[in-house]
Design a protein around this motif. Structure first.
Motif, PDB file in Angstrom:
ATOM      1  N   PHE A 219      28.524  43.889  36.127  1.00 46.17           N
ATOM      2  CA  PHE A 219      29.564  43.352  35.358  1.00 46.17           C
ATOM      3  C   PHE A 219      29.230  41.905  34.966  1.00 46.17           C
ATOM      4  CE2 PHE A 219      31.351  46.611  38.023  1.00 46.17           C
ATOM      5  CZ  PHE A 219      32.109  47.462  37.135  1.00 46.17           C
ATOM      6  N   PRO A 220      28.455  41.645  34.096  1.00 45.27           N
ATOM      7  CA  PRO A 220      27.741  40.201  34.161  1.00 45.27           C
ATOM      8  C   PRO A 220      28.731  39.230  33.758  1.00 45.27           C
ATOM      9  CG  PRO A 220      27.286  41.646  32.023  1.00 45.27           C
ATOM     10  CD  PRO A 220      27.733  42.469  33.146  1.00 45.27           C
ATOM     11  N   ASP A 221      29.765  39.515  33.005  1.00 43.26           N
ATOM     12  CA  ASP A 221      30.954  38.563  32.612  1.00 43.26           C
ATOM     13  C   ASP A 221      32.154  38.517  33.628  1.00 43.26           C
ATOM     14  OD1 ASP A 221      29.593  38.023  30.352  1.00 43.26           O
ATOM     15  OD2 ASP A 221      30.552  39.879  29.366  1.00 43.26           O
ATOM     16  N   ALA A 222      32.024  39.111  34.790  1.00 47.81           N
ATOM     17  CA  ALA A 222      33.049  39.259  35.875  1.00 47.81           C
ATOM     18  C   ALA A 222      32.981  38.125  36.837  1.00 47.81           C
ATOM     19  CB  ALA A 222      33.109  40.450  36.624  1.00 47.81           C
ATOM     20  N   ARG A 223      34.214  37.475  37.176  1.00 44.74           N
ATOM     21  CA  ARG A 223      34.339  36.322  37.938  1.00 44.74           C
ATOM     22  C   ARG A 223      33.957  36.807  39.537  1.00 44.74           C
ATOM     23  NH1 ARG A 223      39.857  33.617  36.413  1.00 44.74           N
ATOM     24  NH2 ARG A 223      40.288  36.049  36.837  1.00 44.74           N
ATOM     25  N   GLU A 224      33.767  35.806  40.349  1.00 46.74           N
ATOM     26  CA  GLU A 224      33.513  36.378  41.872  1.00 46.74           C
ATOM     27  C   GLU A 224      34.970  37.029  42.324  1.00 46.74           C
ATOM     28  OE1 GLU A 224      34.013  36.049  46.098  1.00 46.74           O
ATOM     29  OE2 GLU A 224      35.299  34.901  44.601  1.00 46.74           O
ATOM     30  N   GLY A 225      36.007  36.409  41.767  1.00 46.38           N
ATOM     31  CA  GLY A 225      37.363  37.120  42.238  1.00 46.38           C
ATOM     32  C   GLY A 225      37.490  38.310  41.565  1.00 46.38           C
ATOM     33  N   ASP A 226      36.791  38.726  40.743  1.00 45.04           N
ATOM     34  CA  ASP A 226      36.847  40.301  40.152  1.00 45.04           C
ATOM     35  C   ASP A 226      35.864  40.957  41.111  1.00 45.04           C
ATOM     36  OD1 ASP A 226      39.032  39.545  38.267  1.00 45.04           O
ATOM     37  OD2 ASP A 226      37.337  38.526  36.940  1.00 45.04           O
TER      38      ASP A 226
END
Length: 235
Positions: free
Chosen positions: A68-75
């Motif tokens: 998930f290269p575009d996911a934020r830490e919160g995701d």
């Protein structure tokens, strides 16, 4: 009666296809699948569990980072928490058939709390890592955790919380948990707990702690009354 639990080379062969790894150190594998409750056991898997938990966490974190290269830490964090959760590890332990291979006291296995399976999975990861290195351990983890990484979103809810919410909506009451039995030595107790809900038959379950037994009893109730499906309980 189930089949006799395999030992030695037979145990390694039984796990070879399931893990994708062929053990050289059979004694290490046997230790990974020996619970601390096993009678007359000279070693157990507690230390391996400690190491395996860390190896699992590193590989899963790296896997999610790459998938998930575009996911934020919160995701990423909820997915990570769900994938390394004891319920996920326990479900993988059942998929591997470890419940038929682990050396443990019968009372622990009968408890169905899931913790002994989760611990064994982490210990198995550590054993693969120590016997063959990081790449075989990573391959094993990817084999079972990667398919789950895209479907799991957050950590499974506590069955006690779900039962309390369901009962509150059904009749405004609260579940009541009662310890019916405590067996085993002080260092390895087994609790049997009943959950009582007004208007329903009690549900009973056992576990290695009061909390585990209460969660197992709540799960049994939710399954029995059709609130949860079998798939929901294993998720």
């Amino acid at each position: 009666m189930g089949l006799k639990r395999p030992k030695g080379d037979a145990l390694a062969i039984a796990l070879r296809d399931r893990t994708g790894y062929s053990f050289r150190d059979i004694a290490l594998l046997q230790t990974a699948l020996t619970h601390s409750s096993a009678v007359k056991a000279k070693t157990n898997n507690e230390r391996l569990e400690f190491l395996g938990d860390r190896v699992l966490g590193l590989v899963v974190a790296e896997m999610l980072f790459r998938l998930f290269p575009d996911a934020r830490e919160g995701d990423l964090a909820p997915r990570f928490n769900a994938l390394v959760d004891a319920r996920t590890c326990g479900a993988i332990g059942l998929e591997l058939g470890l419940d038929q291979l682990i050396r443990a006291d019968a009372a622990v296995k009968a408890g169905k709390g899931g913790n002994y399976l989760s611990d064994a999975v982490e210990a198995l990861i550590a054993a693969i890592y120590l016997d063959g290195g990081m790449e075989p351990a990573r391959a094993f983890i990817m084999r079972y955790w990667e398919p789950r990484s895209r479907s799991v979103i957050d950590k499974p809810r506590n069955p006690k919380s779900e039962l309390q919410e369901w009962v509150a909506q059904a009749n405004g009451a609260r579940p009541e948990y009662v310890i019916e039995r405590r067996e085993g030595p002080d260092h390895q107790p087994v609790f049997t707990v009943a959950v009582n809900v007004s208007g329903f038959a009690p549900s009973r379950a056992s576990g290695p702690s009061r909390r585990a037994a209460e969660e197992a009893a709540a799960t049994e109730f939710l399954l029995r009354e059709g609130v949860w499906s079998g798939e929901r309980a294993a998720s």
